[in-house]
Enzyme design. Structure first.
Site, PDB file in Angstrom:
ATOM      1  N   GLY B 238       0.815  -1.214   0.000  1.00  0.00           N
ATOM      2  CA  GLY B 238       0.000   0.000   0.000  1.00  0.00           C
ATOM      3  C   GLY B 238       0.846   1.260   0.000  1.00  0.00           C
ATOM      4  O   GLY B 238       0.750   2.077  -0.913  1.00  0.00           O
ATOM      5  N   ASP B 239       1.683   1.416   1.027  1.00  0.00           N
ATOM      6  CA  ASP B 239       2.551   2.598   1.088  1.00  0.00           C
ATOM      7  C   ASP B 239       4.004   2.178   1.287  1.00  0.00           C
ATOM      8  O   ASP B 239       4.772   2.861   1.934  1.00  0.00           O
ATOM      9  CB  ASP B 239       2.084   3.559   2.195  1.00  0.00           C
ATOM     10  N   GLU B 240       4.354   1.018   0.728  1.00  0.00           N
ATOM     11  CA  GLU B 240       5.731   0.514   0.815  1.00  0.00           C
ATOM     12  C   GLU B 240       6.356   0.479  -0.564  1.00  0.00           C
ATOM     13  O   GLU B 240       5.722   0.052  -1.527  1.00  0.00           O
ATOM     14  CB  GLU B 240       5.747  -0.907   1.380  1.00  0.00           C
TER      15      GLU B 240
END
Lengths: 173, 342
Positions: B238-240
């Site tokens: 997701g936000d990696e």
């Protein structure tokens, strides 16, 4: 696309060199007939005309012309058409055709089609090929039954007009 | 038994009769078409043709010895058509020779050069069938070639899609795995950088997914701008994000890249007038040439360094060291909470 939808298909994309299920063909033909509001037999005849007259299919016309030096010679070569087609593409199976000569210039062509109405496709092809040879010929559907369809062919004048040019070796690689 | 020249013309339209002195005394109708400027009959055979195989022939006596074997000939005048033939004595006198010719493999050139038609070949000759086959196969081959091209394009597109993250246009995890495996198999030196966004969840929660998506797209652009063309920038969660940087020579360069990324990601992104504030934590592991580490170990090391950055208060960049793992493992054992790296 609307014809494909009428036939209950999700796509109108077909590849000439791939094999599809047999039952698709009549479904699509019925779909086209429905969308265009014309009888299926007419659609099939147009299909035959298209296959030998459209510039994209010039190779098909030429290959048919190899069958004979004049229209009558060509008509007789139709008996070998399924074998010739298989020579070109081994899994291309065309329906069996048989030409019968009744009198001078009088023939009938017997088809044993796997798809009903195939004789109409053949009729479309023959009309174009007669023009191609410069021959005036009358063609009509002369009935069907017991899985057999037949056409009657009357050659009125073999050299009626200047046919289309056909030179050996003009096309191939 | 006597065979007339007319019968020979029908059976073998490409034959020649050669007289005792080596003159051509008769030529079949198709052979006559091969020399339009000058009648072929009456000329010396060896002035019109050269025989190349089985051996070069210069005289009539050479010719006589070349009977009953396959001959390879060529017309002397352009277009120097290649022919094959067989010659045999005609009649009992042994003075006259008959030579039957064929285009062999040069059939296509032959019909083109001399404008030949069906009528120029004997009804038993396979020439027409040969031409038919050439054309049929060419047409079928062309259709197959076009199909292959379309399938190839579809495959390239599908592969590209399979290796691309649709939201950001970055590589995805699968592409990252491939890039990583390629470098490992080459024993190359490279660095793996794990980037995890800080405070991203808050943006999503307060301003919605559209804002979150916009932030991710901005983040992607920044990371592409701060890296080289040869680097792989992948969104792996997701936000990696994971960056693979081949051939980086020193830690300073990596430190600079990491700090630039953190710095730029801290600049607010505006979504419908609202400022979205995020930051990033980074964990980096360097691989030296011939170090042969497994992909799994490398990613775990980078995770550990990332975890250390988060732990130290976010917006940090930590390099993996073996000490880091020892500290982590003792720490884990001590508080026994079974914490996993981020």
């Amino acid at each position: 696309m609307s014809a494909a939808r009428a036939a209950g298909l999700e796509t109108a994309d077909f590849e000439a060199m791939l094999t599809y299920e047999d039952e698709l063909t009549p479904r699509i033909l019925d779909g086209i007939a429905q969308v265009l509001e014309r009888p299926r037999s007419e659609i099939m005849e147009d299909l035959g005309t298209y296959l030998v007259s459209h510039p994209d299919f010039e190779p098909a016309r030429r290959l048919l012309r190899f069958g004979g030096v004049d229209f009558e010679d060509f008509l007789h070569s139709l008996d070998d058409l399924p074998d010739r087609a298989r020579l070109a593409v081994s899994d291309l199976i065309l329906p069996h055709l048989e030409l019968r000569k009744h009198a001078k210039g009088q023939f009938s062509l017997i088809c044993e089609p796997s798809i009903a109405g195939y004789s109409h496709v053949v009729m479309g092809v023959l009309r174009v090929m007669a023009d191609d040879y410069g021959t005036l010929a009358m063609l009509e559907s002369s009935g069907c039954g017991h899985g057999i369809e037949s056409l009657s062919i009357r050659v009125v004048e073999a050299s009626y007009a200047q046919g289309r040019d056909f030179r050996l070796g003009a096309q191939a690689g | 038994m006597q065979i007339t020249p007319e019968a020979l013309d029908i059976l073998c339209p490409m034959h020649l009769l050669i007289g005792p002195s080596g003159q051509i005394t008769h030529a079949g109708p198709t052979i006559q078409k091969l020399r339009r400027a000058r009648a072929i009959t009456g000329q010396r055979f060896l002035d019109v043709f050269t025989i190349n195989r089985p051996h070069t022939m210069m005289s009539v006596s050479d010719l006589r010895r070349a009977t009953n074997v396959k001959l390879h000939l060529e017309m002397r005048d352009p277009p120097k058509t290649a022919l094959k033939g067989i010659m045999t004595p005609l009649g009992s006198a042994q003075d006259d020779l008959i030579l039957n010719l064929s285009f062999g493999i040069s059939i296509l050139d032959g019909v083109r050069d001399y404008h030949l038609t069906n009528a120029d070949f004997a009804a038993t000759d396979l020439a027409i069938e040969m031409l038919y086959l050439i054309e049929a196969k060419t047409a079928a081959m062309e259709a197959s070639r076009r199909l292959n091209l379309r399938l190839q394009n579809a495959k390239v597109t599908a592969e590209k899609q399979a290796f691309t993250d649709t939201l950001t246009g970055l590589s995805n995890r699968r592409a990252m795995d491939v890039a990583l495996m390629r470098l490992i198999s080459k024993d190359a030196s490279f660095a793996v950088m794990h980037v995890d966004l800080d405070y991203f969840k808050a943006v999503n929660d307060t301003l919605g997914h559209a804002a979150g998506d916009m932030v991710l797209q901005t983040v992607a652009r920044v990371m592409v701008e701060e890296t080289r063309e040869t680097d792989t920038v992948a969104r792996v969660g997701g936000d990696e994000f994971t960056l693979i940087l081949p051939g980086v020579r020193d830690d300073d360069t990596l430190r600079r890249i990491g700090n630039r990324i953190i710095e730029r990601l801290q600049e607010p992104v505006y979504f419908q007038g609202h400022a979205c504030h995020i930051s990033a934590s980074i964990g980096t592991v360097r691989v030296h040439a011939d170090q042969s580490r497994s992909a799994q170990d490398l990613l775990s090391d980078a995770d550990l360094a990332l975890y250390a950055s988060k732990h130290a208060g976010r917006a940090r960049h930590t390099f993996y060291t073996p000490d880091l793992r020892r500290t982590f493992e003792t720490g884990e054992a001590k508080n026994d909470r079974g914490r996993q790296p981020v």
